[in-house]
Motif scaffolding. Sequence first.
Motif, PDB file in Angstrom:
ATOM      1  N   PRO A 157       0.805  -1.226   0.000  1.00 33.16           N
ATOM      2  CA  PRO A 157       0.000   0.000   0.000  1.00 33.16           C
ATOM      3  C   PRO A 157       0.839   1.278   0.000  1.00 33.16           C
ATOM      4  O   PRO A 157       0.389   2.322  -0.473  1.00 33.16           O
ATOM      5  CB  PRO A 157      -0.821  -0.117   1.289  1.00 33.16           C
ATOM      6  CG  PRO A 157      -0.879  -1.570   1.567  1.00 33.16           C
ATOM      7  CD  PRO A 157       0.448  -2.101   1.138  1.00 33.16           C
ATOM      8  N   ILE A 158       2.065   1.202   0.535  1.00 29.67           N
ATOM      9  CA  ILE A 158       2.930   2.380   0.583  1.00 29.67           C
ATOM     10  C   ILE A 158       3.679   2.545  -0.737  1.00 29.67           C
ATOM     11  O   ILE A 158       3.680   3.622  -1.336  1.00 29.67           O
ATOM     12  CB  ILE A 158       3.925   2.278   1.758  1.00 29.67           C
ATOM     13  CG1 ILE A 158       3.165   2.354   3.082  1.00 29.67           C
ATOM     14  CG2 ILE A 158       4.980   3.371   1.679  1.00 29.67           C
ATOM     15  CD1 ILE A 158       4.014   2.108   4.285  1.00 29.67           C
ATOM     16  N   VAL A 159       4.288   1.464  -1.219  1.00 33.43           N
ATOM     17  CA  VAL A 159       5.123   1.591  -2.413  1.00 33.43           C
ATOM     18  C   VAL A 159       4.297   1.706  -3.695  1.00 33.43           C
ATOM     19  O   VAL A 159       4.819   2.124  -4.743  1.00 33.43           O
ATOM     20  CB  VAL A 159       6.126   0.422  -2.526  1.00 33.43           C
ATOM     21  CG1 VAL A 159       7.097   0.441  -1.359  1.00 33.43           C
ATOM     22  CG2 VAL A 159       5.413  -0.928  -2.613  1.00 33.43           C
ATOM     23  N   LEU A 160       2.995   1.351  -3.629  1.00 34.63           N
ATOM     24  CA  LEU A 160       2.121   1.558  -4.782  1.00 34.63           C
ATOM     25  C   LEU A 160       1.130   2.694  -4.544  1.00 34.63           C
ATOM     26  O   LEU A 160       0.285   2.975  -5.396  1.00 34.63           O
ATOM     27  CB  LEU A 160       1.370   0.269  -5.130  1.00 34.63           C
ATOM     28  CG  LEU A 160       2.230  -0.854  -5.718  1.00 34.63           C
ATOM     29  CD1 LEU A 160       1.374  -2.065  -6.066  1.00 34.63           C
ATOM     30  CD2 LEU A 160       2.977  -0.380  -6.962  1.00 34.63           C
ATOM     31  N   ALA A 161       1.223   3.327  -3.367  1.00 30.47           N
ATOM     32  CA  ALA A 161       0.412   4.500  -3.030  1.00 30.47           C
ATOM     33  C   ALA A 161      -1.092   4.217  -3.049  1.00 30.47           C
ATOM     34  O   ALA A 161      -1.893   5.114  -3.285  1.00 30.47           O
ATOM     35  CB  ALA A 161       0.737   5.666  -3.967  1.00 30.47           C
ATOM     36  N   THR A 162      -1.472   2.947  -2.772  1.00 28.25           N
ATOM     37  CA  THR A 162      -2.892   2.604  -2.668  1.00 28.25           C
ATOM     38  C   THR A 162      -3.039   1.251  -1.979  1.00 28.25           C
ATOM     39  O   THR A 162      -2.182   0.377  -2.139  1.00 28.25           O
ATOM     40  CB  THR A 162      -3.565   2.531  -4.053  1.00 28.25           C
ATOM     41  OG1 THR A 162      -4.930   2.117  -3.896  1.00 28.25           O
ATOM     42  CG2 THR A 162      -2.867   1.535  -4.958  1.00 28.25           C
ATOM     43  N   SER A 163      -4.118   1.100  -1.202  1.00 29.89           N
ATOM     44  CA  SER A 163      -4.396  -0.199  -0.589  1.00 29.89           C
ATOM     45  C   SER A 163      -5.360  -1.015  -1.444  1.00 29.89           C
ATOM     46  O   SER A 163      -5.656  -2.160  -1.140  1.00 29.89           O
ATOM     47  CB  SER A 163      -4.991  -0.008   0.819  1.00 29.89           C
ATOM     48  OG  SER A 163      -6.166   0.766   0.762  1.00 29.89           O
ATOM     49  N   ASP A 164      -5.841  -0.409  -2.530  1.00 36.87           N
ATOM     50  CA  ASP A 164      -6.743  -1.093  -3.453  1.00 36.87           C
ATOM     51  C   ASP A 164      -5.935  -1.545  -4.659  1.00 36.87           C
ATOM     52  O   ASP A 164      -5.811  -0.841  -5.663  1.00 36.87           O
ATOM     53  CB  ASP A 164      -7.883  -0.162  -3.880  1.00 36.87           C
ATOM     54  CG  ASP A 164      -8.950  -0.892  -4.682  1.00 36.87           C
ATOM     55  OD1 ASP A 164      -8.826  -2.129  -4.822  1.00 36.87           O
ATOM     56  OD2 ASP A 164      -9.897  -0.240  -5.171  1.00 36.87           O
TER      57      ASP A 164
END
Length: 330
Positions: free
Chosen positions: A130-137
């Motif tokens: 979620p941090i390295v892709l800037a989303t939890s979805d």
Amino acid sequence: SHGDMAHPEVGYITSAGTFVGQRYQKNHLHHGATAAKTGSGKSVTTAAQIAQMYPLGFNFYVIEVGRSFEYLVNAYGGEYHALDADSTIISPFASYAEMDRISQALDDEEGADGVIPATAVSTIRRCLIPIVLATSDTDNIPGLVHYESVLDDVIQVLYTPGSHDDSIDGPTLKTLLDIGTEYHAYLDTEGDHRSEHLKTMLENLSSFLSTSEGSVFTKADTLKFESGLIGIDFGELIRGNAENLSKYLLLFVITRLQQLAFTRPEQTFIILDEDHEYTAIDRKLMDTVKRQVTKRGRKSAAFINPISQSVEDIAYNEDGTVNTKVINQM
């Protein structure tokens, strides 16, 4: 110190005067979900369970809002942490010493030889995504498998003997950025197609560490999770409306407690008191955690029990209806 230790059973007298017993025999499933109105005795019942079972060798990790369990954790010599927006630092990474213990516990199960076990890598990776892709979805991200694959490589490198500074206890997000940058240069020279995927993740991570919430995670942990009885209070963060920080700390706390629960030999219970507060922070994260623990719980002797005022609070769909798949697993 006495009794039938092969078939430990917790006993309660209900308000109607009925005796109720709950057996906690090894190698059985002991997940649960507790739903009842305010003031009905949910926390009191859980406290009674801890008071009866912790002295007999069961572990309990309690996440709560409001310090209801602080007195009990301290009374039994456990460790209690009230999370603070200004000074609390929890890394998603196990320390080097912790990872050695995790590897020893999982080596026989997974046949690992010289590398950290796949279960440990995937647990950390799920926390970092979620941090390295800037989303939890992440359901609709093209090429997700490439992001996950190269991130797994970097995590392995982080724990490779000789690749880290012996003066620090374990990796941090800043360590991940530094090692990841070196690994990206290596992939470039090798012509590895995943180098662009790693570059994207490193850019997102760098941006995160530049934010006010993210900058604190360049440092090492201020909390140690070493006891068999751990209490963690999210109250100050939630009351202070520190939404982003609450989300990341919830993610990191859950990851670390899962790692501990899955690798310790004792039967371990993860208690999520006021569970609706955590589903409000990140419902997808909490659903994922509940699925992971319930699926692997019996084999690892790790069990989960969310506590809230209604079943709908514990696991629900986008339209507010009960998520029966998650509830049935518990």
